[in-house]
Scaffold this motif. Structure first.
Motif, mmCIF file in Angstrom:
data_model
loop_
_atom_site.group_PDB
_atom_site.id
_atom_site.type_symbol
_atom_site.label_atom_id
_atom_site.label_comp_id
_atom_site.label_asym_id
_atom_site.label_seq_id
_atom_site.Cartn_x
_atom_site.Cartn_y
_atom_site.Cartn_z
ATOM 1 N N ALA A 50 0.828 -1.210 0.000
ATOM 2 C CA ALA A 50 0.000 0.000 0.000
ATOM 3 C C ALA A 50 0.860 1.257 0.000
ATOM 4 C CB ALA A 50 -0.934 -0.009 1.205
ATOM 5 N N LEU A 51 1.994 1.204 0.693
ATOM 6 C CA LEU A 51 2.905 2.345 0.701
ATOM 7 C C LEU A 51 3.646 2.451 -0.629
ATOM 8 C CD1 LEU A 51 4.419 2.068 4.310
ATOM 9 C CD2 LEU A 51 2.660 3.645 3.502
ATOM 10 N N HIS A 52 4.052 1.316 -1.172
ATOM 11 C CA HIS A 52 4.727 1.309 -2.474
ATOM 12 C C HIS A 52 3.848 1.969 -3.540
ATOM 13 C CE1 HIS A 52 7.351 -0.185 -5.676
ATOM 14 N NE2 HIS A 52 6.253 -0.554 -6.325
ATOM 15 N N ASP A 53 2.553 1.719 -3.488
ATOM 16 C CA ASP A 53 1.631 2.264 -4.489
ATOM 17 C C ASP A 53 1.495 3.778 -4.395
ATOM 18 O OD1 ASP A 53 1.227 -0.295 -5.380
ATOM 19 O OD2 ASP A 53 -0.682 -0.580 -4.332
ATOM 20 N N LEU A 54 1.907 4.356 -3.252
ATOM 21 C CA LEU A 54 1.830 5.807 -3.091
ATOM 22 C C LEU A 54 2.972 6.539 -3.792
ATOM 23 C CD1 LEU A 54 0.894 6.067 0.715
ATOM 24 C CD2 LEU A 54 -0.630 6.429 -1.244
ATOM 25 N N LEU A 55 4.036 5.829 -4.119
ATOM 26 C CA LEU A 55 5.204 6.457 -4.732
ATOM 27 C C LEU A 55 4.889 6.973 -6.135
ATOM 28 C CD1 LEU A 55 7.952 3.878 -3.729
ATOM 29 C CD2 LEU A 55 7.859 6.269 -2.977
ATOM 30 N N PRO A 56 5.573 8.039 -6.564
ATOM 31 C CA PRO A 56 5.437 8.485 -7.954
ATOM 32 C C PRO A 56 5.861 7.378 -8.911
ATOM 33 C CG PRO A 56 6.608 10.124 -6.636
ATOM 34 C CD PRO A 56 6.490 8.902 -5.788
ATOM 35 N N GLU A 57 5.262 7.328 -10.064
ATOM 36 C CA GLU A 57 5.531 6.275 -11.023
ATOM 37 C C GLU A 57 7.014 6.205 -11.389
ATOM 38 O OE1 GLU A 57 6.266 4.054 -14.477
ATOM 39 O OE2 GLU A 57 6.486 6.256 -14.418
ATOM 40 N N ARG A 58 7.694 7.354 -11.483
ATOM 41 C CA ARG A 58 9.100 7.355 -11.888
ATOM 42 C C ARG A 58 9.960 6.607 -10.869
ATOM 43 N NH1 ARG A 58 8.808 12.011 -8.930
ATOM 44 N NH2 ARG A 58 10.670 12.489 -7.671
ATOM 45 N N ILE A 59 9.615 6.702 -9.587
ATOM 46 C CA ILE A 59 10.395 6.019 -8.566
ATOM 47 C C ILE A 59 10.020 4.545 -8.503
ATOM 48 C CG2 ILE A 59 10.809 5.846 -6.070
ATOM 49 C CD1 ILE A 59 10.786 8.872 -5.963
ATOM 50 N N ASP A 270 6.277 17.734 -5.537
ATOM 51 C CA ASP A 270 6.241 16.266 -5.516
ATOM 52 C C ASP A 270 5.404 15.781 -4.329
ATOM 53 O OD1 ASP A 270 6.666 13.634 -6.115
ATOM 54 O OD2 ASP A 270 8.848 13.822 -6.291
ATOM 55 N N THR A 271 4.111 16.040 -4.384
ATOM 56 C CA THR A 271 3.234 15.697 -3.267
ATOM 57 C C THR A 271 3.079 14.189 -3.086
ATOM 58 O OG1 THR A 271 1.312 15.936 -4.724
ATOM 59 C CG2 THR A 271 1.966 17.865 -3.439
ATOM 60 N N GLU A 272 3.190 13.428 -4.156
ATOM 61 C CA GLU A 272 3.087 11.973 -4.027
ATOM 62 C C GLU A 272 4.228 11.417 -3.188
ATOM 63 O OE1 GLU A 272 1.111 9.852 -7.772
ATOM 64 O OE2 GLU A 272 2.816 11.101 -8.346
ATOM 65 N N LEU A 273 5.446 11.850 -3.490
ATOM 66 C CA LEU A 273 6.599 11.368 -2.741
ATOM 67 C C LEU A 273 6.539 11.846 -1.295
ATOM 68 C CD1 LEU A 273 9.243 9.862 -2.616
ATOM 69 C CD2 LEU A 273 10.397 11.889 -3.555
ATOM 70 N N LEU A 274 6.115 13.077 -1.094
ATOM 71 C CA LEU A 274 5.990 13.624 0.257
ATOM 72 C C LEU A 274 5.048 12.765 1.105
ATOM 73 C CD1 LEU A 274 6.733 16.160 2.064
ATOM 74 C CD2 LEU A 274 4.513 17.080 1.345
ATOM 75 N N THR A 275 3.891 12.444 0.549
ATOM 76 C CA THR A 275 2.906 11.635 1.273
ATOM 77 C C THR A 275 3.432 10.236 1.545
ATOM 78 O OG1 THR A 275 1.052 12.868 0.329
ATOM 79 C CG2 THR A 275 0.577 10.679 1.187
ATOM 80 N N ALA A 276 4.084 9.645 0.551
ATOM 81 C CA ALA A 276 4.619 8.290 0.721
ATOM 82 C C ALA A 276 5.659 8.252 1.831
ATOM 83 C CB ALA A 276 5.222 7.802 -0.593
ATOM 84 N N LEU A 277 6.547 9.244 1.863
ATOM 85 C CA LEU A 277 7.585 9.287 2.894
ATOM 86 C C LEU A 277 6.986 9.527 4.280
ATOM 87 C CD1 LEU A 277 10.301 11.325 0.987
ATOM 88 C CD2 LEU A 277 10.538 8.964 1.777
ATOM 89 N N GLN A 278 5.994 10.415 4.346
ATOM 90 C CA GLN A 278 5.350 10.676 5.633
ATOM 91 C C GLN A 278 4.723 9.404 6.206
ATOM 92 O OE1 GLN A 278 1.706 12.861 5.504
ATOM 93 N NE2 GLN A 278 1.882 13.630 7.599
ATOM 94 N N LYS A 279 4.010 8.677 5.373
ATOM 95 C CA LYS A 279 3.335 7.471 5.850
ATOM 96 C C LYS A 279 4.329 6.353 6.154
ATOM 97 C CE LYS A 279 -1.161 8.423 3.767
ATOM 98 N NZ LYS A 279 -1.786 8.641 5.095
ATOM 99 N N ALA A 280 5.401 6.277 5.382
ATOM 100 C CA ALA A 280 6.427 5.275 5.655
ATOM 101 C C ALA A 280 7.151 5.585 6.959
ATOM 102 C CB ALA A 280 7.419 5.209 4.500
ATOM 103 N N LEU A 281 7.438 6.861 7.194
ATOM 104 C CA LEU A 281 8.088 7.244 8.445
ATOM 105 C C LEU A 281 7.193 6.933 9.639
ATOM 106 C CD1 LEU A 281 10.380 8.538 10.046
ATOM 107 C CD2 LEU A 281 9.338 10.786 9.592
ATOM 108 N N GLN A 282 5.907 7.221 9.508
ATOM 109 C CA GLN A 282 4.985 6.910 10.602
ATOM 110 C C GLN A 282 4.947 5.410 10.874
ATOM 111 O OE1 GLN A 282 3.210 9.359 12.514
ATOM 112 N NE2 GLN A 282 3.233 7.530 13.791
#
Length: 314
Positions: A50-59, A270-282
């Motif tokens: 679920a977290l992986h799917d939050l990443l931008p497509e390029r990453i 890059d709001t997608e990456l920001l959200t993914a990192l925030q949720k992964a850190l949590q």
């Protein structure tokens, strides 16, 4: 600082020419495992789809998050051995854990301090992790996932020969700073305020990295280094087995230099990456990995319990 590691690989000897200065040492890195890599703070976190799917497509396609960092800045980032290439430190360990949780890898690339944000803005790196403070000025270009709350202290020679106690003792003194940092600008403001009060100003001696700044104190070219408390305490504890420096910690120092939230810098767009990192850190906070990493370097007192965005102040 508490819960320091009691054993180290050794003190990394370093010779630098700085106006005829003597030898200096960099703080030692944590223990090194049998394969030469830094001893892990915790088992590698399991990836979450679920977290992986939050990443931008390029990453997702590249499978890598490119991290710009400035080495050395212990305990945030350093090398496991003098002259080595294997990074370690809080930011390195945390970047690897975040990437693992997101189901990708993380490269950790040495970048000059004043080039890190430009590198991210130019697309040469995806994020900045270098123990940098989340400030309104930096948020003109970046958004931050905040991951630690730190203050400021003075690093002085062992024994504190000038008896420095707080920020007022900097009047008439020369202070070592890292160039292009917030503390360099703050020293300039402090100096002007002293002069407006009829006192002597402060001379900032700027260097590209910490090693040169520490050497300036040892050589007597500067009386102190203004630095985030986490980094200053680590240096005082580890340089020359704790015999080179000591910490001057007073509320006025943090008030003057604006300690606060340190964050992972991400381009504002890059709001997608920001959200993914925030949720992964949590997720790392919740499963204990995050605190284990901070504890590995003896800085669990700067830990947060919630991963938030752009909470830093000036």
């Amino acid at each position: 600082m508490t819960a320091r590691r009691k054993t180290f690989l050794g003190v990394a000897a370093m010779v630098m020419a700085l106006g005829g200065c003597a030898l200096a040492s960099e703080p030692p890195a944590p223990e090194v495992g049998a394969q030469g890599s830094a001893t892990p703070a915790a088992a590698t976190p399991a990836a979450e789809s679920a977290l992986h799917d939050l990443l931008p497509e390029r990453i997702r396609s590249a499978g890598v998050i490119r991290v710009a960092s400035n080495i050395p800045y212990p305990p945030w980032e350093m090398y496991t051995t003098a002259g080595g290439q294997q990074p370690t430190g809080i930011d390195y360990d945390l970047s690897q854990a975040l990437a693992a949780k997101l189901g990708v890898k993380a490269s950790f690339d040495q970048t000059a301090f004043d080039s890190m944000i430009p590198a991210v803005m130019a697309g040469k790196a995806d994020i900045v992790m270098a123990g940098i403070f989340d400030t309104p000025k930096r948020r003109e270009s970046l958004s931050f996932v905040d991951y630690a709350k730190d203050g400021y202290s003075l690093l002085v020679a062992k024994g504190n020969p000038l008896g420095m106690k707080d920020v007022t003792d900097l009047s008439g003194k020369t202070v070592a700073v890292q160039s292009s940092t917030s503390e360099e600008a703050a020293i300039g403001k402090l100096s002007k305020r002293f002069e407006s009060q009829g006192k002597e100003g402060v001379t900032a001696l700027a260097f590209p990295g910490d090693s040169e700044a520490f050497l300036a104190i040892k050589s007597g070219k500067a009386v102190a280094r203004v630095q985030a408390t986490s980094a200053a305490a680590y240096a005082a504890k580890t340089f020359e087995n704790g015999n080179a420096f000591e910490l001057v910690d007073a509320p006025s120092i943090t008030e003057e230099f604006g300690g606060g939230m340190e964050g992972i810098g991400v381009p504002k767009s890059d709001t997608e990456l920001l959200t993914a990192l925030q949720k992964a850190l949590q997720a790392l906070m919740d499963d204990g990995t995050y605190l284990k990493i901070l504890s590995k370097y003896g800085v669990e007192n700067i830990a947060l319990t919630k991963a938030e965005i752009n909470q830093g102040t000036d």
